[in-house]
Design an enzyme around this catalytic site. Structure first.
Site, mmCIF file in Angstrom:
data_model
loop_
_atom_site.group_PDB
_atom_site.id
_atom_site.type_symbol
_atom_site.label_atom_id
_atom_site.label_comp_id
_atom_site.label_asym_id
_atom_site.label_seq_id
_atom_site.Cartn_x
_atom_site.Cartn_y
_atom_site.Cartn_z
ATOM 1 N N PHE A 13 0.834 -1.202 0.000
ATOM 2 C CA PHE A 13 0.000 0.000 0.000
ATOM 3 C C PHE A 13 0.864 1.245 0.000
ATOM 4 O O PHE A 13 2.053 1.193 0.312
ATOM 5 C CB PHE A 13 -0.911 -0.009 1.234
ATOM 6 C CG PHE A 13 -1.999 -1.045 1.154
ATOM 7 C CD1 PHE A 13 -3.250 -0.722 0.661
ATOM 8 C CD2 PHE A 13 -1.755 -2.352 1.537
ATOM 9 C CE1 PHE A 13 -4.258 -1.678 0.566
ATOM 10 C CE2 PHE A 13 -2.744 -3.325 1.452
ATOM 11 C CZ PHE A 13 -3.997 -2.980 0.968
ATOM 12 N N CYS A 14 0.248 2.364 -0.312
ATOM 13 C CA CYS A 14 0.906 3.668 -0.344
ATOM 14 C C CYS A 14 1.658 3.910 0.955
ATOM 15 O O CYS A 14 1.089 3.685 2.017
ATOM 16 C CB CYS A 14 -0.147 4.767 -0.545
ATOM 17 S SG CYS A 14 0.484 6.438 -0.399
ATOM 18 N N PRO A 15 2.900 4.395 0.948
ATOM 19 C CA PRO A 15 3.696 4.718 -0.232
ATOM 20 C C PRO A 15 4.670 3.615 -0.622
ATOM 21 O O PRO A 15 5.719 3.908 -1.192
ATOM 22 C CB PRO A 15 4.451 5.971 0.234
ATOM 23 C CG PRO A 15 4.710 5.717 1.690
ATOM 24 C CD PRO A 15 3.552 4.865 2.191
ATOM 25 N N GLY A 16 4.336 2.366 -0.350
ATOM 26 C CA GLY A 16 5.238 1.240 -0.635
ATOM 27 C C GLY A 16 5.715 1.164 -2.082
ATOM 28 O O GLY A 16 6.927 1.161 -2.337
ATOM 29 N N ASP A 40 -2.371 -1.132 -5.798
ATOM 30 C CA ASP A 40 -2.866 -0.045 -4.962
ATOM 31 C C ASP A 40 -3.222 1.141 -5.866
ATOM 32 O O ASP A 40 -2.348 1.733 -6.489
ATOM 33 C CB ASP A 40 -1.746 0.315 -3.965
ATOM 34 C CG ASP A 40 -2.095 1.492 -3.097
ATOM 35 O OD1 ASP A 40 -3.223 1.532 -2.592
ATOM 36 O OD2 ASP A 40 -1.229 2.376 -2.923
#
Lengths: 76, 130
Positions: A13-16, A40
């Site tokens: 998920f953000c910011p992954g 995502d």
């Protein structure tokens, strides 16, 4: 034309996915093309915005079955 | 590159707040903004060297996040430093209260900093508090 590098951020998920792209850009050469895979939606919107801000080239985004492929070129 | 510096003050030990603070710090830093983080109160113990304990959630969102592949807040803070040149300052008061020395903190943290210096450095930036 160099081969496209795949950055697999699927499942994160953000910011992954953005962070994974940045790590991959660091070890790439100017002119290299990278394709980020993400599940995502937020990252699919955020990555082009980040590219615009920092100045790497945003090439395209494609989506199928909830999986986004964002293609970018390292420009500096 | 950026018009204003981002100063992130983290005092909470809850998962949601640590996560949001880490996201703001890391995304701002990798977008070319100058970022300073000040860790104090319940946030600081999570940055003791080798501490991998999970922060407790404070609500439903945090509970759901625990079951998802969310980037770990400590990883994001470390990436803010390594990929974006953020500076993370441990609060000297909190270190005194907890009895933690600099060597007992993660290596990517800057030297202990007092509130006076942080406030001075933050006066020309935006301050985000978590």
């Amino acid at each position: 034309m160099t081969e496209k590098k795949i950055v697999d951020g699927r499942g994160s998920f953000c910011p992954g996915p953005l962070m994974e792209l940045i790590v991959a850009l660091k070890s790439s050469q100017v002119g290299d093309v990278l394709e980020v895979l993400s599940t995502d939606k937020g990252s699919a919107n955020d990555i082009p915005e980040w590219l615009r801000k920092v100045g790497h080239e945003y090439i395209s985004t494609t989506e199928s079955n909830g999986e986004w492929h964002i293609t970018v070129r390292k420009t500096k | 590159m950026s018009a204003s510096k981002i100063c992130v003050v983290v005092v909470s030990g809850s998962l949601e707040r640590l996560q949001m603070a880490a996201m703001v710090a890391s995304v701002a830093a990798v977008s070319g903004q100058e970022v300073m983080v000040f860790l104090s109160m319940n946030a600081l113990p999570y940055f003791a060297k080798g501490n991998i304990s999970k922060a407790p959630h404070e609500g439903e969102m945090g509970r759901i996040m625990e079951g998802k592949k969310i980037p770990e807040f400590r990883t994001l803070f470390e990436q803010a430093v390594e990929l974006g040149d953020a500076k993370i300052y441990p609060c000297s008061m909190a270190m005194d209260v907890l009895g933690i020395e600099q060597v007992g903190l993660e290596g990517y943290l800057e030297s202990a900093t007092g509130l006076t210096k942080f406030l001075h450095d933050a006066q020309d930036g935006q301050v985000w508090t978590f």
